[in-house]
Design a protein around this motif. Sequence first.
Motif, PDB file in Angstrom:
ATOM      1  N   ARG A 196       0.829  -1.212   0.000  1.00 25.24           N
ATOM      2  CA  ARG A 196       0.000   0.000   0.000  1.00 25.24           C
ATOM      3  C   ARG A 196       0.864   1.262   0.000  1.00 25.24           C
ATOM      4  O   ARG A 196       0.344   2.360   0.062  1.00 25.24           O
ATOM      5  CB  ARG A 196      -0.901   0.027   1.236  1.00 25.24           C
ATOM      6  N   TYR A 197       2.182   1.092  -0.038  1.00 32.26           N
ATOM      7  CA  TYR A 197       3.047   2.267   0.029  1.00 32.26           C
ATOM      8  C   TYR A 197       2.795   3.173  -1.182  1.00 32.26           C
ATOM      9  O   TYR A 197       2.953   2.751  -2.324  1.00 32.26           O
ATOM     10  CB  TYR A 197       4.521   1.849   0.071  1.00 32.26           C
ATOM     11  N   GLY A 198       2.345   4.387  -0.905  1.00 32.17           N
ATOM     12  CA  GLY A 198       2.024   5.313  -1.981  1.00 32.17           C
ATOM     13  C   GLY A 198       0.539   5.372  -2.310  1.00 32.17           C
ATOM     14  O   GLY A 198       0.117   6.175  -3.137  1.00 32.17           O
ATOM     15  N   LEU A 199      -0.239   4.531  -1.691  1.00 35.63           N
ATOM     16  CA  LEU A 199      -1.699   4.624  -1.822  1.00 35.63           C
ATOM     17  C   LEU A 199      -2.171   5.592  -0.742  1.00 35.63           C
ATOM     18  O   LEU A 199      -1.928   5.356   0.453  1.00 35.63           O
ATOM     19  CB  LEU A 199      -2.344   3.252  -1.604  1.00 35.63           C
ATOM     20  N   ILE A 200      -2.797   6.671  -1.139  1.00 37.43           N
ATOM     21  CA  ILE A 200      -3.231   7.656  -0.152  1.00 37.43           C
ATOM     22  C   ILE A 200      -4.345   7.024   0.677  1.00 37.43           C
ATOM     23  O   ILE A 200      -5.414   6.693   0.169  1.00 37.43           O
ATOM     24  CB  ILE A 200      -3.659   8.969  -0.837  1.00 37.43           C
ATOM     25  N   ALA A 201      -4.038   6.822   1.956  1.00 34.32           N
ATOM     26  CA  ALA A 201      -4.865   5.952   2.787  1.00 34.32           C
ATOM     27  C   ALA A 201      -6.268   6.494   3.011  1.00 34.32           C
ATOM     28  O   ALA A 201      -6.471   7.678   3.247  1.00 34.32           O
ATOM     29  CB  ALA A 201      -4.174   5.734   4.126  1.00 34.32           C
ATOM     30  N   ASN A 316      -6.574   9.266   9.101  1.00 35.19           N
ATOM     31  CA  ASN A 316      -5.729   9.302   7.900  1.00 35.19           C
ATOM     32  C   ASN A 316      -5.811  10.637   7.170  1.00 35.19           C
ATOM     33  O   ASN A 316      -4.851  11.082   6.567  1.00 35.19           O
ATOM     34  CB  ASN A 316      -6.131   8.181   6.940  1.00 35.19           C
TER      35      ASN A 316
END
Lengths: 482, 475
Positions: A196-201, A316
């Motif tokens: 999920r790194y780079g997925l705007i949570a 978030n």
Amino acid sequence: MSKYLDLTIPEIHELYVKKELTPSILLEEVFERIKARKSLNCLITCCQEEALERARELEKEEVGGLLWGIPILIKDNIVTKGIRTTCASKMLENFIPIYDAFVVEKIKKAGMILVGKTNMDEFAMGSTSETSYFGPPKNPWNEAYITGGSSGGNASAIAARIVPLSIGSDTGGSIRQPASYTGIVGMKPTYGRVSRYGLIAFASSLDQIGPMTRTVYENALLLNAIAGKDQNDLTSSSKEVEDYTALIGKDVRDLKIGIPSYLVSDVVSKEVSEVFNHVVNLLKKNGNTVELVDISYLKHAVSLYQIIAMGEASSNLARFDGVRYGYRTENPETIDALYEKTRSEGFGEEVKSRIMVGSSLLSGKNAKLYYDKALSIRDDMRESFLASFQKYDLLIAPTTTTPAYQLGEVMKDPLKTFMDDILVIPANMAGLPAMNLPAGFNQNHLPIGMQIIGAPFGEAKMYQLASFLEKELNLDLEGGRK
Amino acid sequence: MTKYEATIGIEVHVEVKTKSKIFSSSENGYGKDANSSCTVVDLGYPGTLPTLNEEVILQGIRAVHLTHCTLTRKMHFDRKNYFYPDNPKNYQITQNRTPIGQNGYLEIETSEGPKKIEILEMHLEEDTCKSSHKGRVSLLDFNRAGVPLIEIVSKPCMHTKEEAMLYLEKLKETFFYGNISDCKMEEGSMRCDVNVSIAPKESKTLGVKCEIKNIGSIRNVGIAIEKEIARQEEVLEQGQVLKEQTRRFDDQLNDTVLMRVKETGNDYRYFPEPDIPFVFLEEEQIQEALATLPMMPDERRILYQKKGMSKLHIEKILANRSLSDYLNTFLDTNINFVTAANLLLGDISSYLNKNFKKLEQTKLTREKFIDLLQKLEEGALSNKNVKEILEDVLEKEISIPEIMKEKKIQNITDVSFVEEIIQKVLDENTQSVLDYKEGKDRALKYLMGQVMKETKGAVNPKIANEKLVEYLQKR
């Protein structure tokens, strides 16, 4: 005009290898279609120049793997270095990230060409993509209809055959539900399968990135390229990545398939049930066992989802405050005014209401009363699912209760959208892989989909069943292309 | 004394010594150019996720051990949600429900005897960024964002400023010797917030507490507590009601100043951090952490005491860790620790301080130090000799005998030589000899002075004194 774009990926690849086609030529077709289908509003940003530049770079290299030179779209909540990433929000209207998400690095490494960022519900909050700051994308099968959401732009673009591949995200059905409404294949992998790194949570414990494509095989190909352990995401799994295309084409017989009984109860409309039952009969006819199975707490999945998703979202989205990046209100008198005005002006109504509900759910004693309890019931639901996989190879269910409805319809009844997600939310709650597969049409020739739910990391087996049904059903899914 | 009793609880934050930050790969360093040591993670950039630095966990295990806390073997992190410009994500990743340590203590030595100061809990968390305000502009330095912190929360179990200060000294010493933190209050690597309340002595309930933030030294903690108790007494004596407040210590005023009155309890909307899975501490990991712990001050105290060192010297040596560490390298020898400590704290320390040097930057080898001590013991070298040759001892790569030869320091332990000089001095000072016989003590001192003068101070005073008395009695 030659229609390279409608070839399968292996066919395109073969032409690349034979030097009968170049990525630049394929891109020309893509941009022609984007232009021709502007009314779909499926893209927030089209990066034509960057894509052509990339194509020229690639043309200097040797042809790579199957996905080399294939155009791809990425949902606009996944950060792309140097290319604005808006989350379909005024808050990030002019936000240009300084780093690439893990999946973006992966697709670049595989030689795919990013051609644009897709429209979506603002911060992925919604089920129709109508909460987008940039206006809703349209359903290519009938532009008066919604695409579903939140990955509506992906669904619209793939159904219109603008590109073969796209990457979406699914927190509570955001890949599968729009895939179902537009007749495409969408996979939400096991939680942790894709970084999920780079997925705007939106909701960290539910969010998962996955492929949205024209066909089952191409879907598996793309998952092959983006799955895997990422040191930057502690929740990503170190379980080895297998070849998700490996079982595709293998015969399906003697499978034990369960249907969670609540997911075929009277919440499902008649037209969807008919299509689904047709599939069930097809499976039985081919020598598979199909039975109803009870999974605990499914009835409460939506309420539980709301508590967890909104609670996490409220935290978030706190970082969007006008201090470091994104929208900032003009001339605030105090720091509190900066926060209040920036967030009031930068977020849309749906996002604001979810933040407020989420904040309230975590406030004081509520955290223990609601959030903790929801987490614990979620664990029980997961256990119940896992138990069912002791007996069944796979689970199937309809994806949505009805086919797509008309634009504007749902905004009148906000609860309706949530209740519509009743069939897709359980997989997120349990962290299980689940995919949508086109299964038929209604009388108005709108697509109807079905879900396959797998055991954790059971994606390969799901693709096997999906490709079998894809072949047997043999649907004409080109209706979104004009 | 007044009719009130004060109750004091202290929250201490220490910056943990590690190579990188707690949730990102950027360097954990102090004094770098602003914003030169931060990544997208420290900036709270959209899409970023925390990683977890195992070094911090190991330090946490050590801290738990040294404060006699119970280690939480299955723990997770929580989000503490609040908006503030120095808080990049507007939530801080901390530990709320499963602090790494609970229910410990540190023992202090008060004027009324030893006392255990109870520790409620300690947890791991990230530091915020550093803000500075220039007129209408606020500047943010993200180098500090994500620096690992350990927060240690004491129970409200202290009643005097003495206890509070001793507790902080002890905590500082413990974490410093444990290599967990530099504990430099002036650089902010140790910060404390003090909660003070007062209530009538017979009262069973605690009074209204006030929190004092931003205190820059342990001395100021003492002053702040004193002033705060006085202020609260005055309010109560005037028949007014105390309100829960947050105050800060003002260096210039040397007093506490009101920051804000607390309206309602803070609602931090804590919930488990979904981006970091549960952490399970394995026995192996715990042993790994504890294996590298150096000898702690209390153990050193006992050892030094056994070696005959005075309490004053012990504390002075412990206050200078490099001296203590150096001294400890001789634990396996039979050197005289008293003489060694004297030398280290006296001449050697003043030489080092004067020349801005550290002990390890000198040429004082183990052999040389042992030799030096031995010669002092035997009387082969006097204290005065040591002063003379110290620079050579510390700066030259030659042995003590070689130095003595160079400096022409004779072996004046040679008794016949001393006797010769004494005879000469007595012959030349017959009046003083008579004065001595009449019981005038001053005369002995004078004669001793003459002997030292004759020998240019190179004689062992102990031997000289003995011989002088002997010869006086013969006359």
